[in-house]
Design a protein around this motif. Structure first.
Motif, PDB file in Angstrom:
ATOM      1  N   UNK A 258       0.843  -1.192   0.000  1.00 41.37           N
ATOM      2  CA  UNK A 258       0.000   0.000   0.000  1.00 41.37           C
ATOM      3  C   UNK A 258       0.886   1.253   0.000  1.00 41.37           C
ATOM      4  N   UNK A 259       0.458   2.265  -0.752  1.00 40.51           N
ATOM      5  CA  UNK A 259       1.148   3.562  -0.719  1.00 40.51           C
ATOM      6  C   UNK A 259       0.104   4.650  -0.489  1.00 40.51           C
ATOM      7  N   UNK A 260       0.337   5.443   0.540  1.00 41.52           N
ATOM      8  CA  UNK A 260      -0.578   6.553   0.829  1.00 41.52           C
ATOM      9  C   UNK A 260      -0.315   7.664  -0.193  1.00 41.52           C
ATOM     10  N   UNK A 261      -1.365   8.263  -0.676  1.00 43.62           N
ATOM     11  CA  UNK A 261      -1.198   9.376  -1.618  1.00 43.62           C
ATOM     12  C   UNK A 261      -2.538  10.086  -1.770  1.00 43.62           C
ATOM     13  N   UNK A 262      -2.510  11.296  -2.285  1.00 41.63           N
ATOM     14  CA  UNK A 262      -3.779  11.954  -2.610  1.00 41.63           C
ATOM     15  C   UNK A 262      -3.928  12.165  -4.116  1.00 41.63           C
ATOM     16  N   UNK A 263      -2.954  11.633  -4.873  1.00 45.23           N
ATOM     17  CA  UNK A 263      -3.083  11.677  -6.333  1.00 45.23           C
ATOM     18  C   UNK A 263      -2.363  10.484  -6.927  1.00 45.23           C
ATOM     19  N   UNK A 264      -2.926   9.988  -8.012  1.00 39.25           N
ATOM     20  CA  UNK A 264      -2.277   8.922  -8.773  1.00 39.25           C
ATOM     21  C   UNK A 264      -2.206   9.392 -10.218  1.00 39.25           C
ATOM     22  N   UNK A 265      -0.984   9.490 -10.731  1.00 39.72           N
ATOM     23  CA  UNK A 265      -0.811   9.791 -12.156  1.00 39.72           C
ATOM     24  C   UNK A 265      -0.451   8.478 -12.822  1.00 39.72           C
ATOM     25  N   UNK A 266      -1.327   8.007 -13.710  1.00 40.50           N
ATOM     26  CA  UNK A 266      -1.124   6.671 -14.276  1.00 40.50           C
ATOM     27  C   UNK A 266      -1.422   6.670 -15.763  1.00 40.50           C
ATOM     28  N   UNK A 267      -0.656   5.901 -16.502  1.00 38.66           N
ATOM     29  CA  UNK A 267      -0.895   5.798 -17.940  1.00 38.66           C
ATOM     30  C   UNK A 267      -0.173   4.615 -18.515  1.00 38.66           C
ATOM     31  N   UNK A 268      -0.765   4.057 -19.564  1.00 36.45           N
ATOM     32  CA  UNK A 268      -0.180   2.879 -20.206  1.00 36.45           C
ATOM     33  C   UNK A 268      -0.002   3.148 -21.685  1.00 36.45           C
TER      34      UNK A 268
END
Lengths: 480, 391
Positions: A258-268
């Motif tokens: 698990x990683x705490x964060x308030x944003x996820x920037x994701x792309x494939x």
């Protein structure tokens, strides 16, 4: 009254390919109109800062800043008619194009068209990916470069391809915090790409510098891992990552991190934007390693339709550097075909260009391969994961359509509404097609969705304009 | 060997096949694309009696009833909604036309009444103040046309019908008393044949050696994004679909009329038969933006709140027709055991009923209502008998 315009050459998209095409054709005497949605030329990579911003340190934040600036300077000094903040909603063979923007509805007629529509992002969904706080890697790039804003306090950056490290470093440089960097590729995958990437030592070094910078900042860097779940109530608070196998299938037997964060920037990776070439009747082919369906173009950027050219990433993901060169080639070809250039001059002018393009493409192809997700990643799309976020269609509903006998993508769309929303399948199309391909034996068999007008949703008010009842054409009613 | 082959997997072909199978026949449907992927599945789904010609009203009432009860005979409700419908007249001339048309249609059996503007705005609070007169029919509604292919597929397979999709028929030969139909690498034989290819019927007829005078129109449809509820009825405007005294007949006119409704999912569907551009053989359709704009202005003139919506999608569907714009449903003259069904204005509403009565005829029963003789245009068969004398 709706404005009508005429021109020799209409260039759709003012990114590196479109801007270069416009400049090249204008140099040879063509009247050129360059259209784009953005407020200025540059596209995604060489995006201009908003006019309300003063960028004191553009070069520091974005090493490509000067390329975009010089492109815009050359356009400013050219005879190209630059028409920005226009959305293309309609195209037809012949060539007729309609846009909407600050001047309302406009119609454009041209003898030739260069399509340089670029790409859109691919995100392979996972549970929770529709939560606020999740953005694409491309969107994160725009935030960083153009708006100079961070996606969140702590951002996890994930996915595949060079944009993962680029975005992570962009966030660090801008003073943000990166919670983790999660790359589906292995160090071995990167190593295999190195020989091809060595044709651009500058970019290769830049990439290696990114990795160093991430390590230096003490950010957890996970290779061969994928985000398998996004958690949070109203927005992202935590993401779960798991190792993936060599087909990028998540290892469900290994505990998740698990990683705490308030944003996820994701792309494939990126998908070529081919609605325009499709609606204009060009032939297309499927090329997985170039991002998906692409128009067939000859070595001079001609499509299968006369006077219709395509250049840049909409012809296959290759990157901004080849796009600058290929765009120029398309512009010169349009000039040649319009008898603005002698064949000898064309041959002379394009020979060096082709050599440079060849080299630039070697790097671009290696980079595109790193952006192509392996099919196992589709396992992150669990049955209850929303695939089509406009219409809230889950993988379970899509699979049910296959069970009921749907055998092509248009049938899936009709039966589930997947892809019927305002994004017209730009977000879900690639995933839906990949799911269909698992069942039906390949992307060619599944086919693409039929491209529909409007290419972007159009406000009704713009289309109807000011009118009187008498302005509505009607069949003459019969009097009895 | 089948008892019956049906070529064309739209509403009429599928319904015919379904009833033949339920009547005990061994049946296959052969469809060029997927079931109900052309006009049957891409029309706006309007089930309005007010836009049906008086001659077809008894059939339209039966068809409407079939959609209302689709869960009983089709096994799926296909999103049937009965909203009630208003047809609007904006000028005195239109009001006169509305009175004439709707009186005829009411006499033909549709429960249509006239309402003045204030009453119309009670029925439909979203209405502008432009109408001078309206007619109201409480039966008008819609079904989700995009869902019917799935429903028909399940029903056909449940009834034991073999479904061949993505199968373009390349030849039809007569072998003795049987028909041999070739598609892809397949040839299937049957004692009976039904052509149900919609706009493609002319081409299918040619394969059989008969001339079916089928032409087609390319109807544009648009849909908005999901928006708040802005209307609750089916809205139409008065027009004379077969005007002959003045102006062009709608059969050849590029300009359509209006069908307008908000679906339960919040999207607003706008249609009415404005003409796009299409080519049956090449495939692919183009919209005409000027007609899209005309159609949208019509819709907005009736329902002003539409101005806040965005148009999300437009598309086209091809609708076949014959010179008198009446359906084809019955035996093909000169070819024993060959039948045709199709080309019905308002085919979404009426189609299932035409399929049902044609199936009754093929099963050797007396059809509930008269069929529509395909021989009325007196087309002599191209040859004396099918297959004979052809290259």
């Amino acid at each position: 009254m709706t404005a009508q315009h005429w021109t020799d050459l209409l260039v759709l998209g003012a990114g590196p390919a479109g801007a270069s095409a416009a400049l090249a054709a204008a140099e040879h005497g063509m009247d050129v109109v360059l259209l784009d949605e953005a407020a200025d030329a540059g596209g995604q990579v060489f995006r201009a800062p908003p006019k309300s911003f003063v960028v004191a340190n553009g070069k520091r934040i974005d090493p490509d800043f000067h390329i975009g600036a010089s492109l815009r300077d050359r356009l400013a000094a050219s005879r190209v008619r630059k028409v920005f903040e226009r959305r293309v909603w309609f195209v037809a063979p012949g060539f007729k194009v309609s846009t909407f923007g600050p001047e309302g509805l406009e119609f454009w007629t041209a003898k030739s068209v260069v399509v340089a529509s670029g790409t859109y992002e691919r995100v392979v969904p996972m549970p929770g990916w529709t939560l606020p706080g999740v953005i694409g890697l491309g969107a994160a790039t725009i935030l960083l470069k153009s708006q100079q804003a961070l996606p969140g306090e702590t951002t996890v950056v994930a996915g595949c391809g060079p944009l993962v490290a680029a975005v992570a470093v962009g966030i660090l440089k801008a003073g943000g915090k990166v919670g983790a960097v999660i790359d589906a590729a292995s160090p071995g995958d990167w190593a295999r790409a190195l020989p091809s990437m060595a044709v651009r030592p500058d970019l290769l070094l830049r990439g290696l510098g990114w990795v160093g910078r991430i390590r230096l900042a003490g950010v957890p860097l996970l290779f061969r891992h994928a985000v398998v779940e996004v958690r949070g109530g109203d927005s992202v608070t935590e993401i779960m990552a798991r190792p993936v196998d060599n087909q990028w299938r998540p290892r469900w037997d290994v505990p998740a991190r698990a990683f705490q964060c308030d944003a996820l920037a994701i792309g494939h990776g990126l998908v070529p934007a081919v609605e325009l070439t499709r609606l204009l009747g060009a032939e297309h082919e499927f090329a997985a390693e170039r991002g998906g369906w692409v128009p067939k173009v000859d070595e001079d950027c001609r499509t299968s339709e006369p006077c219709l050219y395509a250049a840049g990433d909409c012809t296959g993901i290759s990157g901004a550097a080849p796009a600058l060169l290929q765009g120029r080639l398309a512009g010169l070809t349009a000039a040649l075909d319009d008898d603005r250039m002698a064949p000898e001059a064309f041959a002379q002018e394009t020979s060096a260009l082709r050599r440079k393009l060849q080299r630039a493409r070697t790097f671009g192809a290696a980079s595109a391969r790193l952006m192509t997700p392996s099919p196992g990643l589709l396992d992150t799309v669990t049955p209850d994961t929303v695939v089509c976020r406009c219409e809230d269609v889950t993988r379970r509903e899509i699979e049910a359509a296959f069970e009921a006998g749907a055998a092509d993508l248009n049938q899936v769309k009709a039966w589930t509404r997947c892809g019927m929303g305002p994004c017209q399948g730009r977000m879900c199309g690639d995933t839906a097609a990949a799911l269909a391909a698992l069942r039906l034996g390949g992307r060619e068999a599944v086919g693409p969705w039929t491209a529909r007008t409007p290419i972007r949703p159009v406000p009704m008010e713009t289309l109807i304009g000011e009118y009187d009842y008498e302005d509505i054409p009607k069949p003459a009613p019969a009097r009895r | 060997m089948y008892d019956a082959l049906v070529i064309g997997g739209g509403i009429m072909g599928c319904t015919t096949a379904l009833h033949l199978a339920r009547g005990g026949m061994r049946v296959a449907v052969i469809e060029r694309r997927g079931l109900c992927m052309e006009a049957s599945g891409v029309n706006a789904g309007t089930l309005s009696l007010q836009i049906k010609r008086k001659e077809l009203m008894p059939y339209a009432l039966k068809g409407w009833e079939l959609w209302k009860t689709a869960s009983d005979w089709l096994g799926d409700g296909v999103g049937f909604h009965q909203l009630g419908g208003l047809t609007l007249a904006f000028t005195d001339d239109e009001a006169e036309l509305l009175e004439n048309k709707m009186r005829e249609r009411a006499e033909a059996g549709a429960p249509i009444e006239f309402v003045h503007r204030d009453r119309a705005r009670e029925i439909e609070p979203g209405l502008s103040n432009h109408p001078v007169l309206a007619s109201f029919c409480p039966l008008d509604g819609y079904a989700q046309s995009n869902e019917i292919g799935r429903a028909y597929r399940a029903a056909l397979i449940g009834a034991g019908v073999q479904v061949f999709e993505r199968s373009t028929v390349s030849s039809i030969e007569k072998i003795g008393a049987n028909f041999a139909v070739t598609f892809g690498g397949n040839t299937k034989q049957a004692r009976r044949l039904t052509l149900a290819g919609g706009a493609w019927l002319g081409r299918l007829g040619a394969l059989l050696g008969v001339e079916l005078p089928v032409e087609y129109r390319v109807n544009q449809v648009s849909v908005t994004e999901r928006i708040r509820p802005i209307l609750r009825t089916i809205i139409g405007v008065v027009s004379d679909p077969l005007s002959t005294k003045e102006g062009p007949a709608l059969g050849t006119s590029l300009v359509g009329t209006l069908t307008l409704k908000q679906s339960s999912n919040g999207t607003v569907l706008i249609g009415g038969g404005w003409q796009g551009i299409g080519d049956l053989d090449r495939g692919g359709y183009q919209i005409r933006p000027e007609y899209l704009i005309g159609n949208l202005r019509q819709a907005h003139y009736a329902i002003p709140a539409l101005a806040d919506a965005r148009v999300a999608r437009t598309w086209c569907g091809v609708e076949g027709h014959v010179p008198d714009f009446m359906p084809l449903a019955g035996p093909i003259p000169g070819v024993e055991n060959a039948f045709v069904v199709g080309c019905c204005r308002g085919g979404f509403t009426i189609g299932p009923y035409l399929g049902r009565i044609l199936a009754q005829r093929i099963l050797g029963q007396e059809p509930e209502m008269p069929l529509f003789d395909p021989g009325r245009f007196a087309p002599a068969p191209l040859v004396d008998s099918v297959g004979a004398g052809r290259p």
